[in-house]
Design a protein around this motif. Sequence first.
Motif, short mmCIF file in Angstrom:
data_model
loop_
_atom_site.label_atom_id
_atom_site.label_comp_id
_atom_site.label_asym_id
_atom_site.label_seq_id
_atom_site.Cartn_x
_atom_site.Cartn_y
_atom_site.Cartn_z
N ALA A 152 0.82 -1.20 0.00
CA ALA A 152 0.00 0.00 0.00
C ALA A 152 0.86 1.26 0.00
CB ALA A 152 -0.93 -0.01 1.22
N TYR A 153 1.87 1.28 0.85
CA TYR A 153 2.73 2.46 0.93
C TYR A 153 3.51 2.68 -0.36
CZ TYR A 153 1.94 3.40 5.89
OH TYR A 153 1.39 3.74 7.09
N PHE A 161 10.34 4.88 4.21
CA PHE A 161 9.83 4.34 5.46
C PHE A 161 10.59 3.06 5.78
CE2 PHE A 161 7.32 2.35 2.13
CZ PHE A 161 7.24 1.02 2.53
N ARG A 162 10.60 2.72 7.06
CA ARG A 162 11.27 1.51 7.50
C ARG A 162 10.29 0.63 8.27
NH1 ARG A 162 14.95 2.60 11.43
NH2 ARG A 162 14.11 4.69 11.82
N HIS A 271 8.72 6.57 9.66
CA HIS A 271 9.21 7.45 8.60
C HIS A 271 10.06 8.53 9.26
CE1 HIS A 271 9.36 10.18 5.19
NE2 HIS A 271 8.85 9.22 4.44
N ASP A 272 11.32 8.57 8.89
CA ASP A 272 12.27 9.47 9.56
C ASP A 272 12.05 10.94 9.20
OD1 ASP A 272 13.49 7.35 10.87
OD2 ASP A 272 14.80 6.92 9.16
N ALA A 279 6.25 7.17 13.83
CA ALA A 279 5.46 5.97 13.51
C ALA A 279 4.27 6.36 12.63
CB ALA A 279 4.98 5.30 14.79
N VAL A 280 4.15 5.68 11.49
CA VAL A 280 2.99 5.91 10.62
C VAL A 280 1.98 4.78 10.74
CG1 VAL A 280 4.16 7.40 8.96
CG2 VAL A 280 4.26 4.93 8.66
N GLY A 281 2.36 3.70 11.39
CA GLY A 281 1.44 2.57 11.59
C GLY A 281 2.17 1.42 12.24
N GLY A 282 1.42 0.40 12.56
CA GLY A 282 2.04 -0.77 13.17
C GLY A 282 1.00 -1.77 13.61
#
Length: 420
Positions: A152-153, A161-162, A271-272, A279-282
């Motif tokens: 999706a990203y 992103f990591r 995302h740095d 944090a953008v999700g988890g």
Amino acid sequence: MSTFKAPKGTYDLIPPESAKFLAVREAIAAPLRNSGYGYIETPGFENVELFARGVGESTDIVTKEMYAFETKGGDRLALRPEGTASVLRAALEANLHKLGNLPVKLWYSGSYYRYERPQKGRYRHFSQVGAEAIGAEDPALDAELIILADQAYRTLGLRSFRILLNSLGDKECRPVYRAALQDFLRGLDLDEETLRRADINPLRVLDDKRDDVQKQLVGAPLLRDYLCDACKAYHEEVRDLISAADVAFEDDPKLVRGLDYYTRTTFEFVHDGLGSQSAVGGGGRYDGLSEMLGGPALPSVGWALGVDRTVLALEAEGVELELPAATSVFAVPLGEEARRVLFAKVTELRKVGIAADFSYGAKGLKGAMKNANRSGARFTIVAGERDLAEGVVQLKDMESGEQAAVGVNEIVAELESRLG
């Protein structure tokens, strides 16, 4: 100027910016719909006890951030601070796990509420898209959800992103680690509240963001050194499946996240470019949550991705989404007969799937053409009495400026052809 303003820590989504949020939601949901996940929607508020049991009484979410209130009838309710507990409650209440096909695969989208200090990337009202796979213990499910979020990203155009990955063990090996961590924490110079948290759930102390606490945590025992053989094998298979799908990740032995229900696989998308709110999700696996809520044993895994944070990440990378035009055709009638004819044509255009708008109100040609320009429409249809007497309308290409007469009865087909 209105007397009222949006409450502190909230925001309004207003065109044209709102189109970006809709596009992000759609991009996150699309891979889920293609992978067997059905849509579920739950109430915006639930019984307080649902979150106290599921999320954890020692978490900041329950102790500090939850909007709780008592109704006139005496019920204790809370605005939902997260989605998993609500979705699992709804699945159990509807007996979805008894219908035969496990796992039950669900996705959702909605608003969530936490009382936090407002700052960029952290709001008291925020939007998430989430996914849950309920009723199966399988490393492939964990891997599937991570891969779908990554897809999706990347579909959105995000690259910087990591994915952080860890295992929190299970009821066999985590108690041993829990005791070792508590012994370590008792030897530190911690405040009374943090020591109380260490007694209830010491893993939550690892998630403490304060610098003075993090400095003392150097040398803390790591859960990966305490994993039982079954959890090690499970985690290795998750890692292997993600790697085989060419999805990059980083092992983070200190990753615990802020909810008590996680077991085994836990992961976070960061995302740095977002500063402290990276944090953008988890998400992760929560094999015991169903039983905590009074249901049967239903090992499950899921995630939630922040729509707000994802939009900020896109802006940080300078990614411009290709958004469909809100309006492709704008109709400008000159006179009452033209209003009747062009309104009918606008209705026809909409029926065939072309985004069309109309010049409402008694505007002259100049004012109506200004509205056409502001709409962003690719084409404008203009018609007056003379045009209609000749059986035509004027079709103007707003990009090239070219204008040509087209038959009234051919205009819909002509626009279908030009707009593809």
